[in-house]
Design a protein around this motif. Structure first.
Motif, PDB file in Angstrom:
ATOM      1  N   LEU A 107      42.247  36.561  43.115  1.00 34.66           N
ATOM      2  CA  LEU A 107      41.211  35.526  43.239  1.00 34.66           C
ATOM      3  C   LEU A 107      41.651  34.234  42.558  1.00 34.66           C
ATOM      4  O   LEU A 107      40.850  33.486  42.034  1.00 34.66           O
ATOM      5  CB  LEU A 107      39.901  36.013  42.609  1.00 34.66           C
ATOM      6  N   GLY A 108      42.920  33.977  42.533  1.00 32.03           N
ATOM      7  CA  GLY A 108      43.454  32.801  41.856  1.00 32.03           C
ATOM      8  C   GLY A 108      44.821  33.123  41.313  1.00 32.03           C
ATOM      9  O   GLY A 108      45.556  33.935  41.872  1.00 32.03           O
ATOM     10  N   SER A 109      45.152  32.512  40.187  1.00 34.09           N
ATOM     11  CA  SER A 109      46.493  32.706  39.640  1.00 34.09           C
ATOM     12  C   SER A 109      46.685  34.094  39.040  1.00 34.09           C
ATOM     13  O   SER A 109      47.796  34.609  39.005  1.00 34.09           O
ATOM     14  CB  SER A 109      46.784  31.638  38.582  1.00 34.09           C
ATOM     15  N   THR A 110      45.606  34.713  38.557  1.00 32.92           N
ATOM     16  CA  THR A 110      45.706  36.046  37.962  1.00 32.92           C
ATOM     17  C   THR A 110      44.785  37.002  38.710  1.00 32.92           C
ATOM     18  O   THR A 110      43.609  36.698  38.904  1.00 32.92           O
ATOM     19  CB  THR A 110      45.290  36.012  36.472  1.00 32.92           C
ATOM     20  N   PRO A 111      45.294  38.147  39.130  1.00 32.69           N
ATOM     21  CA  PRO A 111      44.431  39.132  39.807  1.00 32.69           C
ATOM     22  C   PRO A 111      43.271  39.558  38.893  1.00 32.69           C
ATOM     23  O   PRO A 111      43.395  39.538  37.672  1.00 32.69           O
ATOM     24  CB  PRO A 111      45.369  40.310  40.071  1.00 32.69           C
ATOM     25  N   GLN A 112      42.186  39.943  39.515  1.00 27.49           N
ATOM     26  CA  GLN A 112      41.004  40.415  38.805  1.00 27.49           C
ATOM     27  C   GLN A 112      40.752  41.880  39.157  1.00 27.49           C
ATOM     28  O   GLN A 112      41.064  42.323  40.265  1.00 27.49           O
ATOM     29  CB  GLN A 112      39.778  39.581  39.202  1.00 27.49           C
ATOM     30  N   ILE A 113      40.152  42.607  38.222  1.00 32.50           N
ATOM     31  CA  ILE A 113      39.785  43.999  38.464  1.00 32.50           C
ATOM     32  C   ILE A 113      38.474  43.988  39.248  1.00 32.50           C
ATOM     33  O   ILE A 113      37.446  43.539  38.743  1.00 32.50           O
ATOM     34  CB  ILE A 113      39.635  44.771  37.144  1.00 32.50           C
TER      35      ILE A 113
END
Length: 126
Positions: A107-113
């Motif tokens: 969902l952007g630069s860093t994946p989300q759980i």
């Protein structure tokens, strides 16, 4: 480890290859490390796991409950974070040897759980 897996599952089960090439040294932490640095490393970890999960085969991460809790506190997708399980994963200790299946979303630069579930009857430390 492979001998132990073979003893449990038998010799006709293919055991996974374990890649330890990125482990530079046994001590991976820095005493007195600032929370922002720990959080940044957590984001890098999730990015590597997300990238690796796109390849064939299973991706497995083994870590301490405190690190896993920190990942849920900092990188949990908003709707999952507010769910009963998401909220509990942010504040509670998981049991030793617990196994969590995670769904990561970019969902952007860093994946989300985006989701998680315990496997093999494991759960929280009681």
């Amino acid at each position: 480890v492979m001998d132990e897996l073979s003893a449990v599952f038998g010799t006709d089960v293919e055991c996974p290859a374990v890649d330890v090439s990125r482990i530079a040294q046994e001590e991976w932490w820095t005493p007195g490390e600032k929370p922002a640095a720990v959080n940044a490393r957590g984001g890098e970890l999730l990015s590597r796991l997300y990238e690796r999960a796109a390849r064939p085969g299973a991706t497995v991460f083994v870590g301490h409950s405190q690190l896993i809790r920190r990942l849920f506190q900092n990188y949990c997708e908003e709707s999952f974070a507010s769910s009963p399980l998401g909220a509990k994963l942010q504040r509670s200790v998981i049991a030793n040897c617990a196994v969590l299946h995670l769904e990561l979303q970019s969902l952007g630069s860093t994946p989300q759980i985006a989701d998680a579930k315990f496997l093999f009857g494991t759960g929280f430390h009681e």
